[in-house]
Design an enzyme around this catalytic site. Structure first.
Site, mmCIF file in Angstrom:
data_model
loop_
_atom_site.group_PDB
_atom_site.id
_atom_site.type_symbol
_atom_site.label_atom_id
_atom_site.label_comp_id
_atom_site.label_asym_id
_atom_site.label_seq_id
_atom_site.Cartn_x
_atom_site.Cartn_y
_atom_site.Cartn_z
ATOM 1 N N THR A 200 -6.732 -0.792 6.080
ATOM 2 C CA THR A 200 -5.687 -0.024 5.048
ATOM 3 C C THR A 200 -7.143 1.902 4.796
ATOM 4 O OG1 THR A 200 -4.936 -1.390 3.957
ATOM 5 C CG2 THR A 200 -5.645 0.677 2.710
ATOM 6 N N ARG A 228 7.659 -7.835 1.153
ATOM 7 C CA ARG A 228 6.145 -7.666 0.585
ATOM 8 C C ARG A 228 5.931 -6.635 0.364
ATOM 9 N NH1 ARG A 228 0.345 -6.347 1.569
ATOM 10 N NH2 ARG A 228 -0.368 -8.155 1.114
ATOM 11 N N GLY A 230 1.868 -4.943 -0.767
ATOM 12 C CA GLY A 230 0.418 -5.471 -1.528
ATOM 13 C C GLY A 230 0.001 -4.597 -2.307
ATOM 14 N N THR A 251 -9.199 -2.023 0.118
ATOM 15 C CA THR A 251 -8.682 -2.255 0.849
ATOM 16 C C THR A 251 -9.001 -4.476 1.068
ATOM 17 O OG1 THR A 251 -8.621 -2.307 3.352
ATOM 18 C CG2 THR A 251 -10.336 -2.231 2.568
ATOM 19 N N GLY A 252 -8.177 -4.495 1.723
ATOM 20 C CA GLY A 252 -8.604 -6.423 1.675
ATOM 21 C C GLY A 252 -6.662 -7.221 1.876
ATOM 22 N N GLY A 254 -4.060 -7.729 -0.136
ATOM 23 C CA GLY A 254 -3.579 -7.004 -1.113
ATOM 24 C C GLY A 254 -3.411 -8.287 -2.393
#
Ligand code: ASP
Length: 358
Positions: A200, A228, A230, A251-252, A254
């Site tokens: 991201t 889906r 995030g 970022t990660g 979600g």
């Protein structure tokens, strides 16, 4: 009310450049700062060739330069954030726009959001499939609709009606990301096994007028299904900006960032901390107390952001954030081995980094 905190920021920014923190509040006022990211994850030196390392750094530098130019020329934080993300969305190295991960069905569903710290105006899009620049669509939702978030077909219709550039669905695909989907399906791996890193992209900026903005854009996670969505397009989770406290892009993983409400949580904690500091300043007439508060504050703000990331980790998630504050500080925090990141400011700070030990 920029005096005390501005001094802190000047000291903080200069500390990062290795220059003694002696700049006055006046010199720091009217300054700008910018931080960007291209995703966090298991990004380790041993897994990167020298060429890959150099290519990622060049991409980050180009995006940083684009945003810094806007801010140096007196442009708005929102324009700087968009300028950064436009480049990263077109860059196939990152999981946003071109280079986005594949869904389970082999397509792309893109999410993005943007927020203006002046009035907390915000725009977001989720699950768009033909818009070349989801960040620009998110901004259009903010400026040209009465809504904050549009999704799917409706978002596409809105994009077409507002002359956003549309591209064929295969514009976003890259071999690298297709292989990740195939590996996932063949070996029944999870998105985290094949992604290894979240790609991201995001930016946070403070402009010369003291306004903050944040933006985030993503393809989501490899093999996502059932539409889906995030954290990236969820205001308060992946993106938040409030002139009173900070701008955040995340970022990660979600789902965890949504559950913690990471971006809003960071801004709220920093705002409350800032109010406490103002009270302390008002009560502390003695100038001798200032040094004490200043040195504590640098640690405090990093610690506050780290604490929110620690909550993500406690629940089982991982990732990172970039943060900009109204007085010019920028903060990185991540609980993964690395995060593609860069920052610059009007005092001459220039930094591009990838690994956790940089
Ligand atoms: N946060 C994004 C998501 O969960 C993934 C990423 O950061 O790359 O959709």
């Amino acid at each position: 009310m920029r005096g005390f905190l501005t001094q802190i920021a000047a000291g903080f920014a200069l500390a990062l450049t290795g220059i003694a923190p002696t700049v006055s509040a006046q010199e720091a006022a009217g300054g700008w700062s910018l931080a960007i990211h291209g995703g966090a994850g298991t990004i380790a030196r041993e897994n990167m060739s020298a060429e890959e390392d150099a290519a990622y750094r060049a991409s980050l530098q180009a995006a940083l330069d684009a945003g810094a130019k806007v801010l140096a020329e007196g442009g708005e934080a929102l324009d700087a954030v968009e300028a950064v993300i436009l480049l990263l969305e077109d860059d196939p190295r990152f999981n946003a726009g071109r280079g986005a991960v594949f869904t389970w069905e082999g397509g792309h569903e893109l999410d993005a959001s943007i927020m203006d710290g002046r009035d907390r105006d915000a725009g977001a899009v989720a699950g768009v499939t033909t818009v070349r620049h989801p960040i620009s669509l998110a901004r259009k939702v903010m400026t040209d609709s009465p809504h904050v978030m549009l999704a799917g077909k409706g978002a596409e219709t809105f994009a077409a009606e507002h002359d956003l550039e549309l591209v064929p669905a295969d514009w976003f695909g890259t071999d690298f990301r297709r292989e990740a989907l195939e590996r996932m399906k063949a070996r029944e791996l999870s998105a985290l096994d094949v992604d290894a890193k979240f790609g991201t992209v995001g930016a946070v900026a403070l402009d010369r007028n003291g306004n903050l903005a944040a933006g985030t854009s993503t393809g989501g996670m490899t093999g996502k299904r059932w539409n889906r969505i995030g954290d990236a397009p969820v205001i308060g989770a992946g993106t938040y900006a409030d002139n009173r406290s900070c701008a955040v892009s995340a970022t990660g993983w979600g789902e965890y960032f949504i559950r913690v409400g990471v971006a809003h949580e960071i801004c709220t904690r920093l705002r409350i901390e800032g109010e406490l500091l103002k009270d302390a300043e008002a009560q502390s007439a003695a100038a001798s107390g200032a040094t004490h508060f200043i040195s504590n504050t640098f640690r405090l703000r990093q610690a506050i952001v780290d604490e929110v990331l620690a909550e993500v980790a406690e629940l089982g998630g991982d990732g990172g954030v970039i943060v900009a504050t109204p007085d010019g500080a920028t903060i990185f925090s991540f609980n993964t081995p690395g995060m593609y990141r860069a920052r610059a400011n009007s005092l001459g700070l220039q930094e591009v980094a990838i690994y956790g030990d940089e």
